[in-house]
Each structure stands twice: as structure tokens, then as C-alpha cells.
Design an enzyme around this catalytic site. Sequence first.
Site, PDB file in Angstrom:
ATOM      1  N   SER A 101       0.961  -1.383   0.092  1.00  0.00           N
ATOM      2  CA  SER A 101      -0.044   0.008   0.053  1.00  0.00           C
ATOM      3  C   SER A 101       0.848   1.199  -0.030  1.00  0.00           C
ATOM      4  O   SER A 101       2.016   1.136   0.653  1.00  0.00           O
ATOM      5  CB  SER A 101      -0.940  -0.117   1.253  1.00  0.00           C
ATOM      6  OG  SER A 101      -1.500   1.243   1.407  1.00  0.00           O
ATOM      7  N   TYR A 136      -1.520  -1.025  10.393  1.00  0.00           N
ATOM      8  CA  TYR A 136      -1.613  -1.169   8.972  1.00  0.00           C
ATOM      9  C   TYR A 136      -0.506  -0.815   8.227  1.00  0.00           C
ATOM     10  O   TYR A 136       0.187  -1.426   7.395  1.00  0.00           O
ATOM     11  CB  TYR A 136      -2.825  -0.187   8.345  1.00  0.00           C
ATOM     12  CG  TYR A 136      -3.383  -0.712   6.955  1.00  0.00           C
ATOM     13  CD1 TYR A 136      -3.909  -1.872   6.730  1.00  0.00           C
ATOM     14  CD2 TYR A 136      -3.082   0.223   5.830  1.00  0.00           C
ATOM     15  CE1 TYR A 136      -4.153  -2.250   5.450  1.00  0.00           C
ATOM     16  CE2 TYR A 136      -3.420  -0.072   4.685  1.00  0.00           C
ATOM     17  CZ  TYR A 136      -3.873  -1.259   4.444  1.00  0.00           C
ATOM     18  OH  TYR A 136      -4.330  -1.438   3.121  1.00  0.00           O
TER      19      TYR A 136
END
Length: 249
Positions: free
Chosen positions: A142, A155
Site C-alpha cells: 500500500s 496497517y
Amino acid sequence: MSFTDQVVVVTGAAQGIGRSVAEAYALAGAKVVLADVQEAEGAAAAASIRHEGGQAIFVHCDVRREQDIQELFETTVKEFQQIDVLVNNAGVSRWKSPYELTVEEWDDVLNINVRSCFLASREAARHMKKNEHGGAIVNMASTRAMMSEPHSEAYAASKGAITALTHAMAVSLGKDQIRVNCISPGWIETGDVSKLADTDHAQHPSGRVGVPSDISRACLYLSDPANTFVTGTNLVIDGGMTRKMIYED
């Protein structure tokens, strides 16, 4: 790009980006194994691919469990005899203040996003190394590995770890002709794009928010058997947002 006679495993394939990736491989001629913890959605996704003339099966898999991951690849080989491509797409996020995030929540994010990525790659590689042509692994990282919003510590850490794991495994598995790459998506809208505001699109240098097919095409590129010189890379697909300087007035 043709993936005829190739066997592709996609984790987190019941919906969103994962389902789009599975559908893209099936359309390109691959035999696809959709793995997910969501049984109803995963089975429906596989059935939809078969309805369109593709070859696909669904396998229930909780990527937090090593045994589930091992059984996923055992089932794949039993059904299709080989494994050519793995897309590690399964992932979860927890948006919570670092003052409140529990160690159990931290561990859950890291186990689902990172540990499963290693375990699945390890198990897939055991089979890929038997192939004359080796194989390809694509991990889903990401842009949050490089930039953050508040309360995204677990995350962000997990996605940063995936980028590092990718180049490490690319080096370790290269001798077996197994290529390992990752993709760092930016804003990929998995819902109704028509509900987005014009300002959502306009803030991107590309002029639009991303959609799942943007990521699917990247997976096909990175795992194309002809692209043997592409390994250890992190392909950022974010409409240019990580290259845009943003200052507040």
C-alpha cells in the site's frame, strides 16, 4: 497476456480488489483458486467466473492459520496439479489511536497482512520450484507504507513489512526462477465510483480515483511469464498522489 494452462491462487478473493484480480486471470485463461474466509461471497465469486466460462474453485482459508494456508495449496495441487502464480491480497486494517490499540489488535493486523504473506509464499514456492518455468508471487502492499493518516500504525507497519518481505524473498527464491513483486495501491474505489465527488477525482494528478481493474492489470503484468527481468520491485499505482506536493494555505 495469456495465462492459459497457468494455475493462479488469489487470497482475499471474495470481493473488491481480490475478486477483480481473480476474474482478470480467469479471463486471461488461467485456472483460478479463490481463497477467503468469507464462504458465501467467495463461493459466489467462483461460481460467477464459471458462469462466464472460466475455470475457478473456492477454498475456505483463514490466513491467520498456518494449517489453513497449507491445506489451500494441497487442495490446489490436488485439483490442478500445479501452482504458477500466487497473489497475496488478503488484508485487514484497524483505524485506532495508538493510545488505544491493543496488542491483540496489533498482532491480528500483522498476522493477517504480513505473516500470512510469508507463509503463503513459502508454501506456494515449494510447488513452484518444481515447475520448469518457476513461478511468480505478487504481494499487495500500500502507499501507506510510505505515507500515513492518523491512527494507522498497525496497517502502515504491516504494509511496510510487505515491501521489505518482497525484496527479501525475491532474492531468496530467484535461484528457483520464482519472481516476487509487490503492488502499492493508492485510493482504489471498490464501491460505486459514481458516488464520488469531482474533488475526489481532481486531487489526483491522473484526474481520477483508481478502480480494481487498475490493480488487476498490474498483477497480470508482474506475473506474465515473459517478464522474467521484473522481480523485487514495488509498483506504486496511486494516480500520482505520492509524487504530489501538498501544502496547506
